[in-house]
Every structure is written in structure tokens, then in C-alpha cells.
Scaffold this active site. Structure first.
Site, PDB file in Angstrom:
ATOM      1  N   ASP A 136      22.606   6.872   3.650  1.00 44.66           N
ATOM      2  CA  ASP A 136      23.962   6.382   3.957  1.00 44.66           C
ATOM      3  C   ASP A 136      24.937   6.790   2.863  1.00 44.66           C
ATOM      4  OD1 ASP A 136      25.571   3.132   4.232  1.00 44.66           O
ATOM      5  OD2 ASP A 136      26.152   5.097   5.021  1.00 44.66           O
ATOM      6  N   GLU A 170      34.666   5.152   3.108  1.00 43.75           N
ATOM      7  CA  GLU A 170      34.259   4.584   4.407  1.00 43.75           C
ATOM      8  C   GLU A 170      33.728   3.177   4.189  1.00 43.75           C
ATOM      9  OE1 GLU A 170      31.025   3.764   5.468  1.00 43.75           O
ATOM     10  OE2 GLU A 170      31.431   3.417   7.585  1.00 43.75           O
ATOM     11  N   GLU A 171      32.993   2.993   3.108  1.00 38.47           N
ATOM     12  CA  GLU A 171      32.321   1.709   2.860  1.00 38.47           C
ATOM     13  C   GLU A 171      33.322   0.580   2.598  1.00 38.47           C
ATOM     14  OE1 GLU A 171      29.357   1.414   3.579  1.00 38.47           O
ATOM     15  OE2 GLU A 171      28.185   3.172   3.047  1.00 38.47           O
TER      16      GLU A 171
HETATM   17  N1  DTR Z   1      28.823   1.076   8.812  1.00 38.61           N
HETATM   18  C1  DTR Z   1      27.993   2.200   8.414  1.00 38.61           C
HETATM   19  C2  DTR Z   1      26.577   2.058   8.911  1.00 38.61           C
HETATM   20  C3  DTR Z   1      26.503   1.714  10.314  1.00 38.61           C
HETATM   21  C4  DTR Z   1      26.135   0.513  10.820  1.00 38.61           C
HETATM   22  N2  DTR Z   1      26.121   0.593  12.179  1.00 38.61           N
HETATM   23  C5  DTR Z   1      26.509   1.830  12.538  1.00 38.61           C
HETATM   24  C6  DTR Z   1      26.676   2.405  13.787  1.00 38.61           C
HETATM   25  C7  DTR Z   1      27.118   3.717  13.857  1.00 38.61           C
HETATM   26  C8  DTR Z   1      27.362   4.451  12.693  1.00 38.61           C
HETATM   27  C9  DTR Z   1      27.198   3.859  11.433  1.00 38.61           C
HETATM   28  C10 DTR Z   1      26.762   2.567  11.377  1.00 38.61           C
HETATM   29  C11 DTR Z   1      27.915   2.294   6.933  1.00 38.61           C
HETATM   30  O1  DTR Z   1      27.393   1.355   6.306  1.00 38.61           O
HETATM   31  O2  DTR Z   1      28.347   3.309   6.389  1.00 38.61           O
HETATM   32 ZN    ZN Z   2      27.129   2.062   4.438  1.00 37.57          ZN
HETATM   33 ZN    ZN Z   3      27.564   5.062   6.384  1.00 36.55          ZN
END
Ligand code: DTR
Ligand code: ZN
Ligand code: ZN
Ligand code: CA
Length: 316
Positions: A136, A170-171
Site C-alpha cells: 500500500d 492519498e492516505e
Molecule cells: N484506502 C486505501 C486502501 C483501500 C481500502 N479499500 C479499498 C478499496 C479500493 C482501493 C483501495 C482501498 C488505502 O489505504 O490507501
Molecule cells: Zn493506505
Molecule cells: Zn492505498
């Protein structure tokens, strides 16, 4: 012997002329005038993993993470940008501020194609502050980077214009991608024929999820996986949870892939995909253990090839 020599000489000369004609005019009498557009190349997963190793080294050399506003993020961006500049891309860094710290998006345009029809593929390059963020989202960032490099290696000249993006912050809430979309003129926004998002595509206990948004993009990914004989499921966790959301809100067709985060893999899912039921898809989600050992190579390989397949398919 002379006659024999001249006959074979004539035959090979004709072959040379034919080949030369084909190369210059593109077709000779009787040859198929229009060939199927080139299929996407295989993306070597070793190359993708090499980028992950670099991103992990960058985090290690910069306080252990690649988070927004920390030195590890900008160092990650500089790594990606250098590869793209060397490969012939036109790159641009877009700055923004979030939480009092400077953030950066990297936008890379592949010269050529119809700039009124822009196919975009992107991923967020920032990690959380707890670790190097290899799944991630080093996984998405490296797959998109290697696909962009494969476009260059192939000298691919698609009908549509290709643009790749690596998002900051993004986070913190899709900050970089939202900043990009918000700063597009409506005319430029209308030129984006699709945005493909890749956020966590190498989870250690992977599922194969396809975003259920634009039908044509979704079909492209499902066709790819059908070709592999791998079942997919609709991605249900992510609405609004990654960088496709600002594009979707602006009316841009979106799609993407996801291998799962903290949700638990069911017995039924383990039966079709393998891996461990009752265990989350990524036990190191947002943790310090999200390192290069937190990657399933098969999932990373399949999804990297899926990125290339979709980029070629949707831009030809
Ligand atoms: N929010 C993203 C990880 C994440 C969680 N659910 C989804 C669904 C589709 C794409 C990404 C994600 C992160 O922590 O960067
Ligand atoms: Zn993340
Ligand atoms: Zn992510
Ligand atoms: Ca591959």
C-alpha cells in the site's frame, strides 16, 4: 553452377525486395493491409519487484516511511520521475499543500496520440507514516511505472494519448488526486476518456477484485482474468476509498483492481483463489510490516500484466 547460383540469388533478392517493401509501405500485394493492434507485452514481475526494493531502500534511508510531507515521499517521486524522463516521457510535478506540508503529484505524458482522448492510469505513491508501504501502495505505483516503461520499450504509438500519474497524500484523504481533478479545466476534464486506479494489487493473501464502475473498463479487466482462468469478484470495499473517487465524482469513467486490505478472506474465496481463509487479505495493512516480504508475487505479476493489458486495450 552459375545458373543454380543465379536462381537462388534471384529468389533471395525477391525476398529482400518484398521485406523492404513491407517495411517501407507497410504492405505488399496480398499482405493483410491492417493487422490486429499489437497485444500488450508481458510485464516482467522481476522488474516490478526491483522498483519495490528501491522504494523500500528509499524509506529506510528516510526515517522508515514514504509518507506525505516526509523526505521519503519526495525521494520516491524523484526515483519514479528519473526512470520516466530517461524513457522519453514528458513529466511534470504538481505541488500542493496539505496539513501545512508540501505534497507532490507526478504526471507523465507519453508523447503522441489524440490529446482529445486521454487514457490515464494512476496510483498513490505515498505510504502511511508507520512503514514503507510496499503493498500500500508501492505495488500499484511500481506496476504503473513498469507499464509506462514497457510502453516506451515497445515504442507503442496508440490512437489515444497516454498519461500516467503518481498521487501524493492519498492516505490523508485522496488529497493529491482531488487537487489534480479540481485544477483541471472542464475542457481538459472532458478529454479524459478513462482513469484506471491501482491501489494495493499485491496483497500477501490476495483476492482478485475488479472495481464495479465503468462497464467497459470493468469488462476489460474481467476479460483479462477470464483469459487466465482466474475468477474475480466485484470490489465492494472501496467506493470513495481511493484515487478513482475524485475522477468518478467529476464524471470520468473509472475502473481498477484491488487485492484486499484488512477484510478477512472467506472459505469460499480461499477455495477459488487459494491462500488462507479466516485471515485478512493483508495483515500488514497500514503497519510497519508492509515491506517487500508483504507481497504475493503471483498476484503482483497477474495484476501488473492486467495494467498493461488494459492500457493497451483501452488506448489502441
Ligand atoms: N484506502 C486505501 C486502501 C483501500 C481500502 N479499500 C479499498 C478499496 C479500493 C482501493 C483501495 C482501498 C488505502 O489505504 O490507501
Ligand atoms: Zn493506505
Ligand atoms: Zn492505498
Ligand atoms: Ca508478467
Amino acid at each position: 553452377p552459375t545458373m543454380k547460383l543465379s536462381v537462388s540469388w534471384r529468389a533471395s533478392a525477391a525476398a529482400v525486395v518484398a521485406a523492404a517493401t513491407l517495411l517501407t509501405s507497410g504492405s505488399i500485394a496480398g499482405a493483410a493491409p491492417d493487422v490486429e493492434a499489437a497485444a500488450a507485452p508481458d510485464i516482467p514481475v522481476a522488474n516490478v519487484k526491483a522498483h519495490l526494493t528501491q522504494l523500500q531502500s528509499i524509506a529506510k534511508a528516510n526515517g522508515g516511511n514514504r509518507a506525505h510531507g516526509r523526505p521519503g515521499y519526495k525521494a520516491s517521486l524523484d526515483y519514479v520521475k528519473a526512470k520516466l524522463d530517461a524513457a522519453g516521457y514528458t513529466t511534470a510535478i504538481q505541488q500542493f499543500t496539505s496539513g501545512g506540508r508540501t505534497g507532490y503529484n507526478l504526471i507523465a505524458d507519453w508523447p503522441g496520440g489524440d490529446t482529445n482522448q486521454v487514457v490515464m492510469a494512476g496510483s498513490h505513491l505515498d505510504s502511511v507514516s508507520s512503514g514503507p508501504g510496499i503493498n500500500d501502495n508501492g505495488s500499484g505505483s511500481s506496476a504503473v511505472l513498469e507499464t509506462a516503461l514497457a510502453v516506451s520499450r515497445a515504442g507503442y504509438q496508440p490512437t489515444k494519448h497516454l498519461r500516467f500519474a503518481w498521487w501524493g497524500a492519498e492516505e490523508l484523504g485522496l488529497v493529491g488526486s482531488r487537487y489534480y481533478v479540481n485544477n483541471l479545466s472542464s475542457a481538459n476534464r472532458a478529454k479524459i476518456s478513462g482513469y484506471l486506479n491501482f491501489d494495493m494489487i499485491g496483497s500477501p493473501n490476495p483476492g482478485y477484485f475488479v472495481y464495479d464502475d465503468d462497464p467497459a473498463i470493468e469488462k476489460t479487466f474481467k476479460d483479462y482474468y477470464a483469459g487466465l482462468g482466474v475468477a474475480t469478484e466485484i470490489e465492494t470495499e472501496g467506493d470513495g476509498r481511493s484515487d478513482h473517487a475524485p475522477f468518478k465524482s467529476a464524471g470520468v469513467p473509472v475502473g481498477g483492481l484491488f487485492t484486499g486490505a484488512s477484510r478477512t478472506k472467506t472459505a469460499a474465496q480461499a477455495a477459488k483463489w487459494g491462500g488462507t481463509s479466516g485471515q485478512s487479505f493483508d495483515r500488514c495493512y497500514h503497519s510497519s510490516c508492509d515491506t517487500t516480504s508483504n507481497i504475493n508475487d503471483t498476484a503482483l505479476d497477474r495484476n501488473s500484466d492486467a495494467v498493461a493489458y488494459a492500457v493497451w486495450e483501452l488506448s489502441e
